[in-house]
Structures are given as C-alpha cells and as structure tokens.
Scaffold this motif. Structure first.
Motif, PDB file in Angstrom:
ATOM      1  N   VAL A 119       1.618   6.234   6.873  1.00  0.00           N
ATOM      2  CA  VAL A 119       2.892   6.483   7.557  1.00  0.00           C
ATOM      3  C   VAL A 119       4.061   6.015   6.704  1.00  0.00           C
ATOM      4  CG1 VAL A 119       4.271   5.940   9.602  1.00  0.00           C
ATOM      5  CG2 VAL A 119       1.819   6.352   9.829  1.00  0.00           C
ATOM      6  N   GLY A 120       3.899   4.871   6.018  1.00  0.00           N
ATOM      7  CA  GLY A 120       4.971   4.396   5.143  1.00  0.00           C
ATOM      8  C   GLY A 120       5.279   5.383   4.035  1.00  0.00           C
ATOM      9  N   TYR A 121       4.229   5.953   3.437  1.00  0.00           N
ATOM     10  CA  TYR A 121       4.435   6.951   2.385  1.00  0.00           C
ATOM     11  C   TYR A 121       4.997   8.239   2.961  1.00  0.00           C
ATOM     12  CZ  TYR A 121       3.322   9.970  -1.610  1.00  0.00           C
ATOM     13  OH  TYR A 121       3.397  10.854  -2.657  1.00  0.00           O
ATOM     14  N   TRP A 122       4.552   8.620   4.157  1.00  0.00           N
ATOM     15  CA  TRP A 122       5.072   9.826   4.798  1.00  0.00           C
ATOM     16  C   TRP A 122       6.580   9.710   5.068  1.00  0.00           C
ATOM     17  CZ3 TRP A 122       7.163   9.743   9.816  1.00  0.00           C
ATOM     18  CH2 TRP A 122       7.527  11.000  10.337  1.00  0.00           C
ATOM     19  N   ALA A 123       7.028   8.554   5.475  1.00  0.00           N
ATOM     20  CA  ALA A 123       8.438   8.377   5.842  1.00  0.00           C
ATOM     21  C   ALA A 123       9.351   8.290   4.633  1.00  0.00           C
ATOM     22  CB  ALA A 123       8.590   7.121   6.709  1.00  0.00           C
ATOM     23  N   PHE A 124       8.911   7.622   3.562  1.00  0.00           N
ATOM     24  CA  PHE A 124       9.819   7.350   2.441  1.00  0.00           C
ATOM     25  C   PHE A 124       9.417   8.019   1.136  1.00  0.00           C
ATOM     26  CE2 PHE A 124       9.999   3.672   5.326  1.00  0.00           C
ATOM     27  CZ  PHE A 124      11.351   3.705   5.656  1.00  0.00           C
ATOM     28  N   GLY A 125       8.197   8.572   1.077  1.00  0.00           N
ATOM     29  CA  GLY A 125       7.781   9.249  -0.144  1.00  0.00           C
ATOM     30  C   GLY A 125       7.777   8.314  -1.336  1.00  0.00           C
ATOM     31  N   ASN A 126       8.146   8.847  -2.512  1.00  0.00           N
ATOM     32  CA  ASN A 126       8.136   8.016  -3.713  1.00  0.00           C
ATOM     33  C   ASN A 126       9.364   7.123  -3.836  1.00  0.00           C
ATOM     34  OD1 ASN A 126      10.129   9.823  -4.425  1.00  0.00           O
ATOM     35  ND2 ASN A 126       8.849  10.980  -5.857  1.00  0.00           N
ATOM     36  N   GLY A 127      10.196   7.071  -2.784  1.00  0.00           N
ATOM     37  CA  GLY A 127      11.342   6.163  -2.784  1.00  0.00           C
ATOM     38  C   GLY A 127      11.053   4.846  -2.087  1.00  0.00           C
ATOM     39  N   ALA A 182       5.357  -2.330  10.807  1.00  0.00           N
ATOM     40  CA  ALA A 182       5.740  -1.576   9.609  1.00  0.00           C
ATOM     41  C   ALA A 182       5.574  -0.077   9.819  1.00  0.00           C
ATOM     42  CB  ALA A 182       4.908  -2.050   8.417  1.00  0.00           C
ATOM     43  N   TRP A 183       4.435   0.352  10.387  1.00  0.00           N
ATOM     44  CA  TRP A 183       4.251   1.801  10.516  1.00  0.00           C
ATOM     45  C   TRP A 183       4.952   2.364  11.752  1.00  0.00           C
ATOM     46  CZ3 TRP A 183       1.768   4.178  14.562  1.00  0.00           C
ATOM     47  CH2 TRP A 183       0.850   3.454  15.321  1.00  0.00           C
ATOM     48  N   ILE A 184       5.078   1.574  12.821  1.00  0.00           N
ATOM     49  CA  ILE A 184       5.810   2.059  14.000  1.00  0.00           C
ATOM     50  C   ILE A 184       7.294   2.211  13.683  1.00  0.00           C
ATOM     51  CG2 ILE A 184       6.594   1.410  16.312  1.00  0.00           C
ATOM     52  CD1 ILE A 184       3.845   0.355  16.896  1.00  0.00           C
ATOM     53  N   LEU A 191       0.800  -1.226   0.000  1.00  0.00           N
ATOM     54  CA  LEU A 191       0.000   0.000   0.000  1.00  0.00           C
ATOM     55  C   LEU A 191       0.837   1.283   0.000  1.00  0.00           C
ATOM     56  CD1 LEU A 191      -3.012  -0.955   2.322  1.00  0.00           C
ATOM     57  CD2 LEU A 191      -2.953  -0.784  -0.172  1.00  0.00           C
ATOM     58  N   PRO A 192       1.949   1.382   0.757  1.00  0.00           N
ATOM     59  CA  PRO A 192       2.770   2.601   0.637  1.00  0.00           C
ATOM     60  C   PRO A 192       3.286   2.811  -0.783  1.00  0.00           C
ATOM     61  CG  PRO A 192       3.361   1.380   2.610  1.00  0.00           C
ATOM     62  CD  PRO A 192       2.448   0.496   1.830  1.00  0.00           C
ATOM     63  N   TYR A 193       3.631   1.712  -1.463  1.00  0.00           N
ATOM     64  CA  TYR A 193       4.067   1.807  -2.859  1.00  0.00           C
ATOM     65  C   TYR A 193       2.929   2.305  -3.742  1.00  0.00           C
ATOM     66  CZ  TYR A 193       6.215   0.363  -7.284  1.00  0.00           C
ATOM     67  OH  TYR A 193       6.755   0.350  -8.542  1.00  0.00           O
ATOM     68  N   GLU A 212       8.391  -1.720  -3.225  1.00  0.00           N
ATOM     69  CA  GLU A 212       7.104  -2.369  -3.421  1.00  0.00           C
ATOM     70  C   GLU A 212       6.668  -3.163  -2.193  1.00  0.00           C
ATOM     71  OE1 GLU A 212       8.613  -6.390  -5.720  1.00  0.00           O
ATOM     72  OE2 GLU A 212       8.204  -4.584  -6.880  1.00  0.00           O
ATOM     73  N   ASN A 213       7.598  -3.477  -1.317  1.00  0.00           N
ATOM     74  CA  ASN A 213       7.302  -4.135  -0.038  1.00  0.00           C
ATOM     75  C   ASN A 213       7.914  -3.261   1.050  1.00  0.00           C
ATOM     76  OD1 ASN A 213       7.348  -5.748   2.314  1.00  0.00           O
ATOM     77  ND2 ASN A 213       7.474  -7.638   1.107  1.00  0.00           N
ATOM     78  N   ILE A 214       7.090  -2.650   1.907  1.00  0.00           N
ATOM     79  CA  ILE A 214       7.568  -1.681   2.884  1.00  0.00           C
ATOM     80  C   ILE A 214       8.614  -2.268   3.817  1.00  0.00           C
ATOM     81  CG2 ILE A 214       5.635  -2.216   4.408  1.00  0.00           C
ATOM     82  CD1 ILE A 214       7.394   1.173   4.080  1.00  0.00           C
ATOM     83  N   LEU A 215       8.543  -3.572   4.095  1.00  0.00           N
ATOM     84  CA  LEU A 215       9.526  -4.186   4.996  1.00  0.00           C
ATOM     85  C   LEU A 215      10.895  -4.295   4.341  1.00  0.00           C
ATOM     86  CD1 LEU A 215       7.432  -7.014   6.703  1.00  0.00           C
ATOM     87  CD2 LEU A 215       7.988  -4.742   7.575  1.00  0.00           C
ATOM     88  N   VAL A 216      10.930  -4.265   2.999  1.00  0.00           N
ATOM     89  CA  VAL A 216      12.219  -4.262   2.305  1.00  0.00           C
ATOM     90  C   VAL A 216      12.889  -2.902   2.468  1.00  0.00           C
ATOM     91  CG1 VAL A 216      13.336  -4.446   0.040  1.00  0.00           C
ATOM     92  CG2 VAL A 216      11.493  -6.023   0.656  1.00  0.00           C
TER      93      VAL A 216
END
Length: 465
Positions: A304-312, A218-220, A73-75, A315-319
């Motif tokens: 939160v995943g998108y907030w932390a890493f943006g468009n970088g 993942a989000w924490i 989802l962040p991706y 495809e898997n937030i844990l990666v």
C-alpha cells in the motif's frame, strides 16, 4: 577436643574396608567447582529462568522481527518494482519460516541437552572452535548492528514526533538528530540492567503491540491519502548503474526485515522442557503466530505504501506521510516504544556473551556492579556509533546482506545438512541447497548497494552536525 584420626592410623586392611565417598572437584579447564558453575549459569541472562509460555515466544519473535525494517519496505519496493518486489517479499517470508522451523527443531536434537545459544548449536554442527568462529562474529554483527540501527531510527522517530507536534511554533525545532539519539539512548542505560529475558517480557509485549499498531497506521494512512497525482511506479534510479545498485540495496532492506533467527534459540531457552513436553512444541506455536502477525504487518505496509507514493516514497514511510498530524505523531511515538523493546531483545544475547567472557575467561565475580558497568559501556558504544553514522537506509542494506543473510537464510540449512545428513537429491536436500544458494547470492550482492549508499551520503555529511 576430640582428635580426628589421621590416614596413618589405619592399617591397609582397614583402609580397604572404608566406604568410598565421592569428592567434588573443580572443573579442570576453568578451575571452578561444579556448584560455582551452576551458580554462574543461573546468573547469566539466557539460562536464568525457564518458565515462559508459548505466547512469550510469539511476542518476543514479533518484537525481534517487526521493527525498523517494515518502515523501509515501501522504499525497497521502489527499488525492485511490483513483480520482483512481491516475489522477493513472499519468498523471504517462506524461506525464513522454514529456517526458523529448523532451528526450533535443532534446539533439543540431542536427548537431555539444550542448545540455548546460537553458537552452541554451531559448535555441535561444526566443532568446538570452528563453530564459535563461524557463528559468533556473524551473530554479533547482526545484534550489535541492529542495536546501532535502532538507535538511529529511535532518534529519527523522536525527532519526527517533535517536529510534527511542535509545528512552526517551537523555536527549538532545529534540534540536532544527535540529541534525539542521546534521549533515546538514555532509557536503555536503565532498561539494560534488567537481568534476563523474562524480566523484559513486559517491555517486549508492549513493543510487539506497538509494531502491529504503527505498521497498520502506516498503510491505513496511505489508503486515506490515496494515490498521489504524479505517482510513478518505475524504478527509483534512472541510470543502469543506479538501478543495479538500488536492486542490491533493496535486497538488503528485505533481509533486514527478517532477523529474528539470531535470538530464536535464546528465546526458546526460556521455555521449560521435559521428555513428554519438549520446548519445541510451544515454541513453534509461538513462531507460527508471530509469522502471521509479521505477514499482516509487512505485506500491507509495503504494497500500500508503494501504491500510494510510487518511487517518490521516502526511506521511512512515516516520513513521507504528513497528515493527519496527530496520527503520524502517534505512530512515530509507537515506533519509539517498539524500538525500546526490540533493542533490549537483541541486546540480551550480547549481554550474555559479554558477561560469560568476563566471568568465565577473565575471572570477574558475577556481581551487580559488573553488570552495571559492562552493559552501560555497551549502550554507550552503540549510541556513539549511531551518532557518528546516522545513515538509516544504507545501514539497513549493508547489515542486512552482510550478516543477516547467513544467520537467517542459509546457516541453519548448512547445520541441518551437516547434522541430519538427508539423502542426496531428496526433498529435504534440494530445499536446503536452494535456500543456501539464494542466501549466498543475497549475502554477496546486497552489501554492495548499501555500501554505495553510505559512500554517497558520506560525501555530503558532516560528522556530529
């Protein structure tokens, strides 16, 4: 030895006075006796037991929905942007909850009859033959496709766990993904022999708990890391075609995250039902609890995943997350445990279809050996396809739009309109048609983005590398 009287020993008058005793006859289509049909029904995975409680519905639905999709989802947010991304996530949650309610209500719409399988409801709505052709291919694509994607994701998570724990000390750090997929598949050759939904309840409960845990991690962990110094919130793609295709693919990623409808009737079939206490009441209670948990998992992880890493973001937030190592390793192992349970939840209706065809159409006897061979062949097939095409995000997008959108977003609405025939221009009529239009658009657009990703990755991919 006493001789039994023959028919010719009776006069016509005496024959007329004899009591009429009904004689059991075999089914005219299948050529089996009613007792045999009942034994087959009791042997098949979906009908076997009906003593589940409402909380079984809750954790089975959580296991079915909160899976590999939450990690992507962040991706998807990086392909959609803040405003569109939040709108798509929220709208999908509302629409799929509504269509889930419809399916729960339609499970026992005919007094004294239960539609225990998705295709049985389709047959009631569209006719015996047309209902099968409409529902079964789509349901199989969803369930088999999910099992293949879960094979890939399970192998990737095992590989990530190995690499994090191993660090630079292991000489075998470059083990191929193929072998990790095979390791993940090995447990399914054993678990696939569990006969029915009730027997996998413990596995499903563990999977549901793990899904809540790893999505929270993942989000924490993203909050702990904080916003990256060079974070950008513009769309990931830089060219107009890339942005368009990325948007289409992201829609498929979101659709993939809401796939529980494909097993909802089969889950409800395990709940007992009486005229005073129909199964829809405990089933709906479990669905509401499950959707609350889904919201707790999906929205923080995506935003939160998108907030932390943006468009970088990967495809898997844990990666993307690399520290603290012990926590990331633990989260990846939780993903593995969850995917083990989720694979079984989606495989059970497929097992039911396979065994129904083998026993009822081809005349095989319902035995343990039949189950052993049929299910092992299926697990081996999904493993082989996963090893051959390990394109995680592309598979999410393609399957998410091609089959998840119809069975989740608009097929229940079409059935509702066909069966209940709400008044034209009423609230129910408008609501269902809005869902149908949005679902059809999703079905048409999202596979385009996924197919493009598959083509791009296939150019540089070497089979069984």
């Amino acid at each position: 030895m006493e001789m039994q009287p023959q028919l010719g020993d009776y006069s016509p008058d005496k024959l007329a006075s004899l009591p009429l005793t009904p004689i059991a006859r075999p089914d005219s289509q299948e050529g089996r006796w009613p007792a045999q049909e009942k034994d087959i029904d009791n042997w098949l995975p979906i009908n076997a037991r009906r003593n589940a409680k409402w909380w079984y519905s809750a954790f089975h639905n959580v296991t079915a929905m909160v899976g590999a999709g939450v990690l992507g989802l962040p991706y998807a947010m990086s392909e959609l942007g803040w405003e569109v991304g939040i709108a798509v996530l929220l709208l999908s949650w509302i629409i799929t909850l509504y269509t889930m309610w419809q399916m729960v209500e339609m499970h026992e719409m005919v007094p004294g009859k239960r539609f225990d399988r998705y295709h049985e409801l389709g047959q009631h709505a569209f006719g015996e033959k047309l209902g099968l052709w409409i529902v079964v291919p789509q349901q199989l694509v969803v369930e088999v496709g999910l099992n293949i994607v879960y094979m890939v994701t399970g192998g990737q998570s095992l590989q990530k766990f190995h690499d994090v724990v191993c660090d630079d000390k292991c000489k075998s750090k470059d083990i191929k993904l193929t072998y990790f997929i095979m390791i993940f598949a090995s447990c399914h050759f054993v678990l696939s022999q569990l006969p029915n939904f009730q027997s996998i309840s413990g596995v499903s409960l563990a999977a549901a708990v793990m899904s809540l845990c790893y999505s929270t991690i993942a989000w924490i962990a993203s909050v702990q890391k904080g916003k990256s110094a060079d974070v950008h919130y513009g769309l990931r793609a830089t060219t107009p075609p890339g942005k368009v295709f990325g948007f289409f693919g992201a829609l498929g990623d979101v659709a993939f995250a809401y796939a529980g409808h494909n097993v909802v009737l089969e889950i409800q079939a395990t709940i007992p039902s009486t005229p005073d206490k129909p199964s829809k009441k405990p089933m709906w209670k479990g669905v509401v609890v499950a959707y609350i948990i889904v919201a707790v998992c999906y929205f923080p992880a995506a935003l939160v995943g998108y907030w932390a890493f943006g468009n970088g973001v990967d495809e898997n937030i844990l990666v993307t997350l690399r520290k603290p190592k012990w926590l990331i390793a633990l989260a990846n192992m939780m993903v593995v445990v969850h995917l083990i349970g989720s694979y079984q939840v989606y495989a059970m209706p497929v097992f039911d279809m396979i065994e129904t065809v083998l026993v009822r159409k081809f005349g095989f006897r319902p035995r343990l050996m039949l189950r052993l061979i049929a299910r092992s062949v299926y697990v081996g097939f999904t493993m082989f396809v996963a090893i051959t095409f390990p394109f995680f995000s592309a598979l999410l997008s393609f399957f998410g739009g091609f089959a998840f959108a119809p069975t989740t977003y608009f097929l229940p609405c079409i059935m509702w309109l066909t069966i209940y025939k709400p008044k034209t221009f009423s609230i129910s009529w408008f609501t269902n048609w809005i869902c149908i239009v949005l679902g059809v658009l999703l079905m048409v657009l999202s596979p385009i983005g996924g197919l493009r990703q598959i083509i791009l990755k296939a150019k540089t991919y070497h089979f069984y590398q």
